[in-house]
Design an enzyme around this catalytic site. Sequence first.
Site, short mmCIF file in Angstrom:
data_model
loop_
_atom_site.label_atom_id
_atom_site.label_comp_id
_atom_site.label_asym_id
_atom_site.label_seq_id
_atom_site.Cartn_x
_atom_site.Cartn_y
_atom_site.Cartn_z
N GLU A 30 0.81 -1.22 0.00
CA GLU A 30 0.00 0.00 0.00
C GLU A 30 0.85 1.27 0.00
O GLU A 30 0.39 2.31 -0.47
CB GLU A 30 -0.98 0.01 1.18
CG GLU A 30 -0.33 0.25 2.52
CD GLU A 30 -1.33 0.22 3.67
OE1 GLU A 30 -1.22 1.11 4.54
OE2 GLU A 30 -2.19 -0.66 3.69
N ASP A 31 2.07 1.19 0.50
CA ASP A 31 2.95 2.37 0.55
C ASP A 31 3.76 2.56 -0.73
O ASP A 31 4.00 3.69 -1.15
CB ASP A 31 3.96 2.25 1.70
CG ASP A 31 3.32 2.41 3.07
OD1 ASP A 31 2.16 2.86 3.15
OD2 ASP A 31 3.99 2.09 4.05
N GLY A 61 -2.48 -20.32 -6.06
CA GLY A 61 -2.96 -21.59 -5.55
C GLY A 61 -2.02 -22.32 -4.61
O GLY A 61 -2.23 -23.48 -4.30
N GLU A 95 8.44 -11.86 6.90
CA GLU A 95 9.46 -11.86 5.84
C GLU A 95 10.78 -11.33 6.39
O GLU A 95 11.84 -11.92 6.18
CB GLU A 95 9.04 -10.95 4.68
CG GLU A 95 8.12 -11.54 3.69
CD GLU A 95 7.77 -10.56 2.58
OE1 GLU A 95 8.46 -9.53 2.39
OE2 GLU A 95 6.78 -10.83 1.88
#
Length: 168
Positions: A30-31, A61, A95
């Site tokens: 979003e940034d 998937g 992450e």
Amino acid sequence: MACSSSSSHSAPVSSSRSCKYDVFLSFRGEDTRKTFVDHLYSALTQHLIRVYKDDETLPRGVSINQSLFEAIEESRIAVIVFSKNYADSSWCLEELAHIMKCKDERELIVLPIFYDVEPTEVRNQKGKFGKAFAKQKAKNVTRAEIWRKAFVDVSNIAGWEPKNIANG
């Protein structure tokens, strides 16, 4: 070694390592997805650098968490784009923790970019970055110390602070 090897023996650092990706990009969509990260991704791929960027490379998937961790392990370099809402995403925090683990255990090269945040805000979880982290910390107290250590460790790596970049 930064990349998984088919051999159980450790190869010397100077030997050629086969990695699926040259660069793994970690960022808060979003940034930065439609601005800085898209430009960075384009510049890297134009130079024939193999880049893992979730919206471009993530197989459909399959388990997202496992796929991201495998991509990190199969990369030579991790570029982490810290932004004001990076710490508001548990995906980004996981992450980051895995990237720093691979830095220690697999010699993954880590290159931080501080986009619209100062390294001290990341190191000390202050300002807008700190407010974003506080939300995740409240939701997951057991992982918070791991994430905090990752912030301190990565903010002590010399990185880039792009200035005066036009949004849009």
